[in-house]
Design an enzyme around this catalytic site. Structure first.
Site, PDB file in Angstrom:
ATOM      1  NE  ARG A 148      -1.025   2.504 -11.616  1.00 32.03           N
ATOM      2  CZ  ARG A 148      -0.212   3.733 -11.247  1.00 32.03           C
ATOM      3  NH1 ARG A 148       1.236   3.859 -12.076  1.00 32.03           N
ATOM      4  NH2 ARG A 148      -0.099   4.199 -10.013  1.00 32.03           N
ATOM      5  CE  LYS A 172      -3.937   4.913 -11.946  1.00 30.51           C
ATOM      6  NZ  LYS A 172      -4.748   4.782 -10.897  1.00 30.51           N
ATOM      7  CG  HIS A 246      -4.331  -4.141  -9.978  1.00 32.31           C
ATOM      8  ND1 HIS A 246      -3.521  -3.209 -10.743  1.00 32.31           N
ATOM      9  CD2 HIS A 246      -4.500  -3.132  -8.840  1.00 32.31           C
ATOM     10  CE1 HIS A 246      -3.508  -2.081 -10.357  1.00 32.31           C
ATOM     11  NE2 HIS A 246      -4.148  -2.111  -9.297  1.00 32.31           N
ATOM     12  NE  ARG A 249      -0.042  -0.973  -8.881  1.00 30.17           N
ATOM     13  CZ  ARG A 249       0.858   0.000  -9.088  1.00 30.17           C
ATOM     14  NH1 ARG A 249       2.104  -0.367  -9.628  1.00 30.17           N
ATOM     15  NH2 ARG A 249       0.535   1.125  -8.559  1.00 30.17           N
ATOM     16  CG  HIS A 272       0.171   4.169  -4.658  1.00 31.79           C
ATOM     17  ND1 HIS A 272       0.656   3.292  -3.632  1.00 31.79           N
ATOM     18  CD2 HIS A 272       0.054   3.649  -5.698  1.00 31.79           C
ATOM     19  CE1 HIS A 272      -0.075   2.421  -4.060  1.00 31.79           C
ATOM     20  NE2 HIS A 272      -0.371   2.476  -5.697  1.00 31.79           N
ATOM     21  CE1 TYR A 281      -1.094  -3.545  -2.379  1.00 28.99           C
ATOM     22  CE2 TYR A 281      -0.442  -1.225  -2.270  1.00 28.99           C
ATOM     23  CZ  TYR A 281      -0.940  -2.139  -2.905  1.00 28.99           C
ATOM     24  OH  TYR A 281      -1.418  -2.296  -4.050  1.00 28.99           O
TER      25      TYR A 281
END
Length: 302
Positions: A148, A172, A246, A249, A272, A281
């Site tokens: 990210r 995150k 992004h 990514r 994730h 994806y």
């Protein structure tokens, strides 16, 4: 306590007690500032004055200005959390947002570039200057590691373990993960650190910037806005108008799956927490598989 003061208390609660990521706190703060401003324009300044109808009208107003569904979903989550907080803190007794559903997410496929486009982006000529070689390294690391933007900007020297071919990344919620870095990305990063980064170091830069991997022209830690501009600039040269960090990514994840990587491995690499996020994806990958089938199977065309 009025809504404006309650909002300050809530933002502090998110940052300190909940330990929410800085980006989340900032986004929720913006969403709720817009929300409380709207309420104030309706003459509503106290928590107990807010009704479900007020909230529904506000969300309808957001829809009318054609905000992205993800932005409306985040705003709804912020509002629900804010009212839940005010009830818990005894600022009011009612929770008008309790039964308001989150808007349905659209399964929008992520933007990706092809392998050929990735090559055009990364193999274009770069000047032999500190800034240009930094830019080249940023592109290589974004695509080569699937980071990210916030993770790339926050990367410190001690998190780069090139001898072990890994980066220690904080994603995150400050959750740490180990990301492999190999091949061209590793070589480019090594050359940047050994030969070029020193040219960006500034004697008057803050102590906090001293450990940053990627520096701006003033010797400070590079910002997300600068990375966005860098990616867009070099994308334009390679014929990729409006290229976004992004997208690199997304392309990393898609190309990993196309190359045979296991979905769980890609989930781990991307950081994730829920595999359903990574599964998006697979839709892109299935499109690739179908194209290969149509081109290769002798009876694919009737």
């Amino acid at each position: 306590m009025d809504l404006a003061r309650a909002l300050k208390e809530y933002v502090a609660y998110l940052a300190v007690e909940r330990g929410s990521a800085a980006n989340t706190v900032e986004a929720y703060g913006r969403d709720l500032a817009r929300y409380t401003t709207y309420l104030a324009q309706q003459g509503i300044t106290q928590p107990a004055q807010v009704t479900r109808a007020d909230i529904e009208q506000y969300l309808q107003a957001l829809s009318s200005i054609e905000l992205a569904s993800s932005s409306i979903e985040r705003a709804t989550s912020a509002i629900k959390g804010f009212h839940r907080f005010m009830v818990a803190e005894h600022l009011c007794t009612s929770h008008p947002a309790l039964d308001i559903p989150l808007p349905k997410k659209l399964d929008r496929l992520p933007d990706v570039i092809s392998l050929e486009q990735a090559a055009a982006l990364l193999d274009q000529p770069f000047l032999q200057t500190a800034a240009s070689q930094r830019d080249r390294t940023i592109l290589e690391v974004l695509y080569g590691c699937g980071l990210r933007v916030s993770e790339l900007c926050g990367l410190d020297l001690q998190q780069v373990l090139l001898a072990d071919e890994v980066l220690r990344v904080y994603g995150k919620g400050s959750k740490e993960r180990i990301v492999p870095i190999m091949g061209t990305a590793a070589q480019t990063l090594h050359e940047y650190l050994e030969l070029w980064r020193g040219g960006l170091v500034h004697p008057n830069a803050s102590h906090a910037s001293a450990s940053a991997v990627f520096l701006n022209a003033r010797g400070g830690r590079i910002s997300r806005q600068s990375v966005h501009s860098i990616v867009e600039k070099y994308g334009r040269v390679a014929g990729l108008t409006g290229l976004h960090p992004h997208t690199l990514r997304h392309s990393f994840a898609t190309h990993m799956l196309q190359g045979g990587a296991d979905l769980r491995v890609v989930q781990e690499l991307l950081g994730h927490s829920d595999i359903s996020t990574t599964q998006l994806y697979t839709h892109v990958d299935r499109t690739h598989v179908r194209m290969v089938y149509m081109g290769a199977h002798p009876r694919a065309h009737s």
